[in-house]
Design an enzyme around this catalytic site. Structure first.
Site, short mmCIF file in Angstrom:
data_model
loop_
_atom_site.label_atom_id
_atom_site.label_comp_id
_atom_site.label_asym_id
_atom_site.label_seq_id
_atom_site.Cartn_x
_atom_site.Cartn_y
_atom_site.Cartn_z
N ASP A 167 0.85 -1.20 0.00
CA ASP A 167 0.00 0.00 0.00
C ASP A 167 0.89 1.25 0.00
O ASP A 167 1.81 1.36 0.82
CB ASP A 167 -0.86 -0.05 1.28
CG ASP A 167 -1.98 0.96 1.28
OD1 ASP A 167 -2.46 1.33 0.20
OD2 ASP A 167 -2.39 1.36 2.40
N HIS A 168 0.61 2.18 -0.89
CA HIS A 168 1.33 3.47 -0.95
C HIS A 168 2.84 3.34 -1.01
O HIS A 168 3.56 3.99 -0.22
CB HIS A 168 0.95 4.36 0.25
CG HIS A 168 -0.47 4.82 0.21
ND1 HIS A 168 -0.91 5.83 -0.61
CD2 HIS A 168 -1.56 4.39 0.89
CE1 HIS A 168 -2.21 6.01 -0.43
NE2 HIS A 168 -2.64 5.13 0.46
N GLU A 228 -1.62 5.99 -8.61
CA GLU A 228 -2.60 6.98 -8.15
C GLU A 228 -2.44 8.29 -8.92
O GLU A 228 -1.32 8.76 -9.13
CB GLU A 228 -2.45 7.24 -6.65
CG GLU A 228 -3.44 8.28 -6.12
CD GLU A 228 -3.58 8.24 -4.60
OE1 GLU A 228 -3.55 7.14 -4.01
OE2 GLU A 228 -3.73 9.32 -4.00
N HIS A 230 -7.77 9.95 3.80
CA HIS A 230 -7.39 8.97 4.82
C HIS A 230 -7.78 9.41 6.22
O HIS A 230 -7.90 10.60 6.49
CB HIS A 230 -5.87 8.74 4.79
CG HIS A 230 -5.41 8.05 3.54
ND1 HIS A 230 -4.63 8.65 2.59
CD2 HIS A 230 -5.64 6.79 3.08
CE1 HIS A 230 -4.39 7.81 1.60
NE2 HIS A 230 -4.99 6.66 1.87
N GLY A 231 -7.93 8.44 7.11
CA GLY A 231 -8.12 8.74 8.53
C GLY A 231 -9.58 8.87 8.94
O GLY A 231 -10.49 8.54 8.18
N GLY A 234 -9.00 5.73 1.32
CA GLY A 234 -9.69 6.58 2.30
C GLY A 234 -11.17 6.26 2.38
O GLY A 234 -12.00 7.16 2.49
N ALA A 235 -11.50 4.96 2.37
CA ALA A 235 -12.91 4.57 2.21
C ALA A 235 -13.53 4.01 3.49
O ALA A 235 -14.55 3.33 3.44
CB ALA A 235 -13.02 3.55 1.08
N ASN A 266 -10.29 0.49 -0.11
CA ASN A 266 -9.26 0.38 0.94
C ASN A 266 -9.82 0.75 2.31
O ASN A 266 -10.39 1.83 2.47
CB ASN A 266 -8.12 1.35 0.63
CG ASN A 266 -7.20 0.84 -0.45
OD1 ASN A 266 -7.52 -0.12 -1.15
ND2 ASN A 266 -6.07 1.48 -0.61
N ASP A 311 -8.72 0.84 6.42
CA ASP A 311 -7.79 0.69 7.53
C ASP A 311 -8.38 1.31 8.80
O ASP A 311 -8.49 0.66 9.85
CB ASP A 311 -6.45 1.36 7.19
CG ASP A 311 -5.39 1.07 8.25
OD1 ASP A 311 -5.65 0.27 9.16
OD2 ASP A 311 -4.29 1.64 8.17
P1 13P Z 1 -9.00 4.78 5.58
O1 13P Z 1 -8.11 5.64 6.40
O2 13P Z 1 -10.26 5.51 5.18
O3 13P Z 1 -9.32 3.48 6.22
O4 13P Z 1 -8.23 4.46 4.20
C1 13P Z 1 -7.25 3.46 4.15
C2 13P Z 1 -6.46 3.50 2.90
O5 13P Z 1 -6.77 4.16 1.93
C3 13P Z 1 -5.24 2.68 2.86
O6 13P Z 1 -4.52 2.86 1.69
O1 G3H Z 2 -3.31 4.82 3.76
C1 G3H Z 2 -2.69 4.55 4.75
C2 G3H Z 2 -3.03 3.39 5.60
O2 G3H Z 2 -4.08 3.69 6.47
C3 G3H Z 2 -1.80 2.88 6.29
O3 G3H Z 2 -1.45 3.74 7.31
O4 G3H Z 2 0.94 4.29 6.91
O5 G3H Z 2 -0.07 4.45 9.21
O6 G3H Z 2 0.34 2.21 8.15
P1 G3H Z 2 0.06 3.67 7.94
ZN ZN Z 3 -4.62 4.86 0.94
#
Ligand code: 13P
Ligand code: G3H
Ligand code: ZN
EC number: 4.1.2.13
Length: 310
Positions: A82-83, A134, A180-181, A212-213, A254, A256
């Site tokens: 991821d990222h 992205e 995100h968040g 960011g979902a 996604n 998290d």
């Molecule tokens: P959230 O912070 O909305 O759960 O998004 C997670 C995300 O995009 C991880 O790449």
């Molecule tokens: O998009 C980011 C994810 O929520 C992962 O977060 O970089 O704190 O592990 P992190």
């Molecule tokens: Zn993300």
């Protein structure tokens, strides 16, 4: 059962009008909770690892834990970076056996994002690994944000077409108003569905990805706050919007923050209710169950991917 790429998964999801959940993993309990849910729901699954997660757990632990999950559950699972912010981290994950990587060049100008993404695509494809990139910057639509500000950050549909054509990327993360968040919107939650439809119509064969979902379900915010936490004003993407997006070409969603909230709420509740308990297994069991319940809820009610395993 092996680790697999997302190619066939996304084709099925695109055709079926549902999305695959991509859940961030950081430790054993999170992996176990997610995988148990996907297994019960007979749902395809993507487990994703951020650079922060690799640093926290060390790369080898997460890779081995995911391999154990595949062996134990018998599920086909995609292991995704991821990222990824550089060619080097993408290459390291590919060389480690990841089946999918994200190169996130969204902070760079268009031409630089293309050049970086293309370099990763060339290397990944030579190893049979798929790539997500992205275009656009994640940011919520605020009530007072005008059209030109939106155009500056959200994914431009014509640029998306050129980007996919020139990079050969397998899937594309787009910016339509999510972020995100836990604090995603200042006013009412809104996504730019008009823009999403334009992108989907122009790129009918490219799986789209929504970062960011998380929905930030109020009951978990309440639970965190009730048991000694303090996260007032948190607000996520409403579930009906995610369902709508999954019918409009979004194949990967996604999540998290929702897992973090569920896990933390469960740990807080347990420790407040059992102040003399100090065995980590005692509070990590309800945490793992909370992850499982959250993922099961997502798969059934938001992603629509239950019983779609071929
Ligand atoms: P959230 O912070 O909305 O759960 O998004 C997670 C995300 O995009 C991880 O790449
Ligand atoms: O998009 C980011 C994810 O929520 C992962 O977060 O970089 O704190 O592990 P992190
Ligand atoms: Zn993300």
């Amino acid at each position: 059962m092996p680790l697999i790429t997302s190619t066939q998964m996304f084709k099925n999801a695109h055709k079926g009008g549902y999305a695959i959940g991509a859940f961030n993993v950081n430790n054993m309990e999170i992996i176990q909770g997610i995988v148990e849910a996907a297994k019960e729901e007979k749902s395809p699954l993507i487990l994703q690892v951020s650079a922060g997660a690799r640093k926290y757990a060390s790369p080898i632990y997460l890779k081995k834990l995911v391999e154990a999950a595949v062996e134990d559950s018998g599920l086909d699972i995609v292991l995704h970076l991821d990222h990824g912010e550089s060619f080097e981290i993408c290459k390291a994950c590919i060389d480690d056996g990841f089946t999918s990587v994200m190169i996130d060049g969204s902070k760079y100008p268009f031409e630089e994002n293309i050049a970086l993404t293309k370099k990763v695509v060339d290397y990944a494809h030579s190893k049979g690994v798929v790539v997500e990139a992205e275009l656009g910057k994640l940011a919520g639509i605020e009530d007072d944000v005008d059209v030109s500000a939106k155009d500056a950050t959200f994914t431009d549909p014509d640029e998306a077409v050129e980007f996919v054509k020139r990079t050969g990327v397998d899937s594309l993360a787009i910016a339509i108003g999510t972020s995100h968040g836990a604090y995603k919107f200042k006013g009412d939650p809104r996504l730019d569905f008009e823009r999403l439809e334009k992108i989907t119509n122009l790129l009918p064969n490219t799986p789209l990805v929504l970062h960011g979902a998380s929905t930030v379900l109020p009951e978990f915010v309440k639970m965190c706050n009730e048991y000694g936490g303090s996260i007032p004003g948190a607000q996520g993407v409403p579930e009906d919007m995610l369902l709508r997006a999954s019918k409009l070409g979004v194949c990967k969603i996604n999540i998290d923050t929702d897992l973090r909230l569920a896990m933390t709420a469960a740990v807080r509740k347990f420790l407040i209710e059992n102040p003399s308990e100090f065995d980590p297994r005692k509070y990590l069991s309800p945490a793992r169950s909370a992850i499982k319940n959250m993922v099961q809820h997502k798969i059934k009610n938001v992603l629509g991917s239950s019983n779609t395993l071929k």
